[in-house]
Design a protein around this motif. Structure first.
Motif, PDB file in Angstrom:
ATOM      1  N   PHE A  58     -10.090 -11.149  27.536  1.00 51.20           N
ATOM      2  CA  PHE A  58      -9.098 -11.674  26.605  1.00 51.20           C
ATOM      3  C   PHE A  58      -9.700 -11.904  25.219  1.00 51.20           C
ATOM      4  O   PHE A  58      -9.046 -11.641  24.205  1.00 51.20           O
ATOM      5  CB  PHE A  58      -8.488 -12.963  27.153  1.00 51.20           C
ATOM      6  CG  PHE A  58      -7.766 -12.770  28.449  1.00 51.20           C
ATOM      7  CD1 PHE A  58      -6.645 -11.966  28.524  1.00 51.20           C
ATOM      8  CD2 PHE A  58      -8.227 -13.361  29.611  1.00 51.20           C
ATOM      9  CE1 PHE A  58      -5.977 -11.769  29.724  1.00 51.20           C
ATOM     10  CE2 PHE A  58      -7.578 -13.179  30.817  1.00 51.20           C
ATOM     11  CZ  PHE A  58      -6.452 -12.377  30.873  1.00 51.20           C
ATOM     12  N   SER A  59     -10.944 -12.374  25.173  1.00 57.03           N
ATOM     13  CA  SER A  59     -11.587 -12.574  23.865  1.00 57.03           C
ATOM     14  C   SER A  59     -11.731 -11.257  23.112  1.00 57.03           C
ATOM     15  O   SER A  59     -11.558 -11.206  21.887  1.00 57.03           O
ATOM     16  CB  SER A  59     -12.962 -13.220  24.061  1.00 57.03           C
ATOM     17  OG  SER A  59     -12.832 -14.530  24.581  1.00 57.03           O
ATOM     18  N   THR A  60     -12.038 -10.182  23.846  1.00 61.91           N
ATOM     19  CA  THR A  60     -12.136  -8.865  23.210  1.00 61.91           C
ATOM     20  C   THR A  60     -10.786  -8.433  22.659  1.00 61.91           C
ATOM     21  O   THR A  60     -10.689  -7.911  21.536  1.00 61.91           O
ATOM     22  CB  THR A  60     -12.656  -7.825  24.220  1.00 61.91           C
ATOM     23  OG1 THR A  60     -13.948  -8.221  24.684  1.00 61.91           O
ATOM     24  CG2 THR A  60     -12.751  -6.442  23.578  1.00 61.91           C
ATOM     25  N   LEU A  61      -9.730  -8.664  23.436  1.00 58.78           N
ATOM     26  CA  LEU A  61      -8.379  -8.342  22.971  1.00 58.78           C
ATOM     27  C   LEU A  61      -8.053  -9.113  21.697  1.00 58.78           C
ATOM     28  O   LEU A  61      -7.481  -8.563  20.742  1.00 58.78           O
ATOM     29  CB  LEU A  61      -7.357  -8.662  24.069  1.00 58.78           C
ATOM     30  CG  LEU A  61      -5.878  -8.543  23.675  1.00 58.78           C
ATOM     31  CD1 LEU A  61      -5.522  -7.116  23.292  1.00 58.78           C
ATOM     32  CD2 LEU A  61      -4.990  -9.032  24.823  1.00 58.78           C
ATOM     33  N   PHE A  62      -8.421 -10.398  21.653  1.00 57.63           N
ATOM     34  CA  PHE A  62      -8.120 -11.212  20.480  1.00 57.63           C
ATOM     35  C   PHE A  62      -8.860 -10.702  19.240  1.00 57.63           C
ATOM     36  O   PHE A  62      -8.314 -10.716  18.136  1.00 57.63           O
ATOM     37  CB  PHE A  62      -8.486 -12.672  20.744  1.00 57.63           C
ATOM     38  CG  PHE A  62      -7.711 -13.306  21.869  1.00 57.63           C
ATOM     39  CD1 PHE A  62      -6.456 -12.838  22.228  1.00 57.63           C
ATOM     40  CD2 PHE A  62      -8.243 -14.372  22.575  1.00 57.63           C
ATOM     41  CE1 PHE A  62      -5.743 -13.414  23.263  1.00 57.63           C
ATOM     42  CE2 PHE A  62      -7.543 -14.960  23.617  1.00 57.63           C
ATOM     43  CZ  PHE A  62      -6.286 -14.481  23.969  1.00 57.63           C
ATOM     44  N   ILE A  63     -10.097 -10.269  19.410  1.00 50.32           N
ATOM     45  CA  ILE A  63     -10.863  -9.734  18.268  1.00 50.32           C
ATOM     46  C   ILE A  63     -10.213  -8.444  17.767  1.00 50.32           C
ATOM     47  O   ILE A  63     -10.041  -8.254  16.555  1.00 50.32           O
ATOM     48  CB  ILE A  63     -12.327  -9.491  18.665  1.00 50.32           C
ATOM     49  CG1 ILE A  63     -13.025 -10.822  18.943  1.00 50.32           C
ATOM     50  CG2 ILE A  63     -13.065  -8.726  17.559  1.00 50.32           C
ATOM     51  CD1 ILE A  63     -14.413 -10.677  19.534  1.00 50.32           C
ATOM     52  N   MET A  64      -9.853  -7.561  18.693  1.00 48.53           N
ATOM     53  CA  MET A  64      -9.206  -6.314  18.306  1.00 48.53           C
ATOM     54  C   MET A  64      -7.880  -6.600  17.603  1.00 48.53           C
ATOM     55  O   MET A  64      -7.529  -5.956  16.603  1.00 48.53           O
ATOM     56  CB  MET A  64      -8.983  -5.430  19.535  1.00 48.53           C
ATOM     57  CG  MET A  64      -8.426  -4.049  19.193  1.00 48.53           C
ATOM     58  SD  MET A  64      -8.334  -2.935  20.623  1.00 48.53           S
ATOM     59  CE  MET A  64      -6.983  -3.669  21.550  1.00 48.53           C
ATOM     60  N   ALA A  65      -7.138  -7.577  18.119  1.00 47.94           N
ATOM     61  CA  ALA A  65      -5.855  -7.936  17.520  1.00 47.94           C
ATOM     62  C   ALA A  65      -6.054  -8.530  16.130  1.00 47.94           C
ATOM     63  O   ALA A  65      -5.265  -8.256  15.204  1.00 47.94           O
ATOM     64  CB  ALA A  65      -5.118  -8.914  18.419  1.00 47.94           C
TER      65      ALA A  65
END
Length: 343
Positions: A58-65
Motif C-alpha cells: 500500500f505504501s508503494t501504491l501511495f508513492i506512485m499515486a
C-alpha cells in the motif's frame, strides 16, 4: 500466482520506481528510529521481509499515486518518509483500539507485553516526523511557516478516521447500521480517508496538480473501502466480539433471516465469549459473504478505472496484478475465498 503478480507490477516502471523509494524509506526510517531511541530501547536488525513487496504494497501504491498527482520527483522521498511516519502512528493506534499487536518498528524489548510497544510505536513515529521536518527547516528546503502547515496537515488528514473509530467505540450510532450506511458513511471515513490521506496531505501543501489529485484521491478512497470490505469478511467473529461495524453482520442483521438476527441480538446484549462469536460468524449464510465480495469488486473496479486514466500506461494487466496482491495481503491468513478484486 503471487510471484507472477509481483513480476507484472515490477515490470511497470512507475511501480518499480515507487517501490525503490519505499525500500529506501523503510531503511531510512529504521535508521532514524534507532538514532532517536538510542540506548533507551535498541532495535532489532531490519529483516528482509520488512523490505518485501507484500509488506510495502500500500505504501508503494501511495508513492506512485503521489507522483501521478503531480508531486515532483525530488520531494517524493520526503513525503514517502512522512507517509511512513503516519503509517506507524495509525498502526499503533489500531493496535490499541483493536487490542492486538502488529509490529512496524522492531523494538528489542524483553517480555510479551504489547500495550507499551503500541504506545512507543506512536511516540517514535511522532518524534521521527518532528525531527524530519526540523531537518527540512535547518537545511533551508522548508521555511517555518510551511513546516507548521505540514505538521498541522499531517494531523488533520488522520483525525476524521479516528473520530469514526471513536463513534463506533462509543456506540453513538445505532449498534448495527444498514449496509448503505456502512458503504456511504462508515467505511469511507474509517478507511477511505486513510487511503487518500497521502494525496490530501500534498493537496494541503499545494504541491499537487488539483485537476489530477482530486480524481486520484477519489480512486484511493474507493480502493480503501474495497480493502475494508475484504477485511470485514475475514474479521466477522472479531468484529462481532468487539461490537465493531462489519458489512457481513449488517447484512445478517437487516436481512430476512430472523434466526440470524436473533443470534446477533442475543450476543450483543450479553457477555458472550469469543468462541461463541466465532460460532455465530460461521453460521451466517454464504450469501452475505458473496454479496460483500460483490461490493468489494465494485469498489475495486471503480478505483481501477480511475487508476487506468491517471496512472501512465496503467492497464488491466497491472490492475489485475495489484488486485491479486491486495487479496493475498488482506485475506490469505484466515480466508481462502477466491475473488478477482480488479478487472
Amino acid at each position: 500466482m503471487k510471484n507472477q503478480a509481483g513480476a507484472i507490477l515490477m515490470a511497470y516502471e512507475p511501480w518499480a520506481q515507487a517501490f525503490a523509494i519505499q525500500r529506501q524509506t523503510v531503511q531510512r526510517f529504521h535508521q532514524t528510529c534507532a538514532t532517536v531511541l538510542g540506548d533507551s530501547c535498541p532495535l532489532n536488525p531490519l529483516q528482509p521481509e520488512q523490505l518485501s513487496l507484500q509488506r510495502n504494497l500500500f505504501s508503494t501504491l501511495f508513492i506512485m499515486a503521489t507522483k501521478a498527482a503531480g508531486v515532483a520527483l525530488d520531494v517524493l522521498p520526503l513525503y514517502a518518509m512522512i507517509n511512513q511516519c503516519l503509517r506507524v502512528q495509525v498502526t499503533g493506534c489500531d493496535n490499541l483500539l483493536d487490542d492486538e499487536y502488529k509490529s512496524v518498528i522492531p523494538f528489542s524489548l524483553s517480555g510479551s507485553g504489547t500495550r507499551f510497544r503500541s504506545v512507543l510505536t506512536i511516540m517514535t513515529g511522532d518524534t521521527v516526523l518532528a525531527n524530519l521536518i526540523l531537518e527540512e527547516v535547518a537545511s533551508g528546503r522548508m521555511n517555518l511557516v510551511n513546516a507548521q502547515q505540514l505538521l498541522a496537515a499531517s494531523l488533520a488528514v488522520l483525525i476524521p478516521s479516528g473520530i469514526e473509530e471513536h463513534e463506533e467505540e462509543s456506540s453513538i450510532k445505532e449498534p448495527v447500521p444498514p449496509v448503505e450506511i456502512i458503504l456511504q458513511q462508515v467505511h469511507p471515513r474509517k478507511t477511505g480517508l486513510l487511503f487518500e490521506a497521502p494525496i490530501r496531505l500534498v493537496g494541503k501543501m499545494q504541491i499537487a496538480d488539483l485537476s489530477r489529485s482530486q480524481h486520484i484521491s477519489e480512486a484511493l478512497s474507493k480502493f480503501g473501502v474495497g480493502c475494508q470490505i475484504l477485511d470485514d469478511l475475514k474479521d466477522v467473529a472479531d468484529d462481532l466480539y468487539h461490537r465493531k461495524y462489519n458489512i457481513v453482520i449488517s447484512q445478517a442483521w437487516h436481512g430476512n433471516n430472523e434466526a440470524e438476527k436473533q443470534q446477533i441480538a442475543a450476543f450483543l446484549q450479553s457477555d458472550e465469549t469469543y468462541e461463541q462469536a466465532k460460532d455465530i460468524a460461521a453460521r451466517l449464510t454464504t450469501a452475505h459473504q458473496q454479496d460483500s465480495l460483490n461490493y468489494a469488486g465494485q469498489y475495486f473496479h471503480q478505483a481501477a478505472q480511475i487508476f487506468c486514466q491517471y496512472f501512465p500506461d496503467f492497464k488491466t494487466l497491472q490492475a489485475s496484478a495489484l488486485g491479486s496482491l491486495v487479496q493475498n495481503s488482506i485475506m490469505s491468513e484466515r480466508n481462502t475465498t477466491e475473488i478477482r478484486v480488479m478487472p
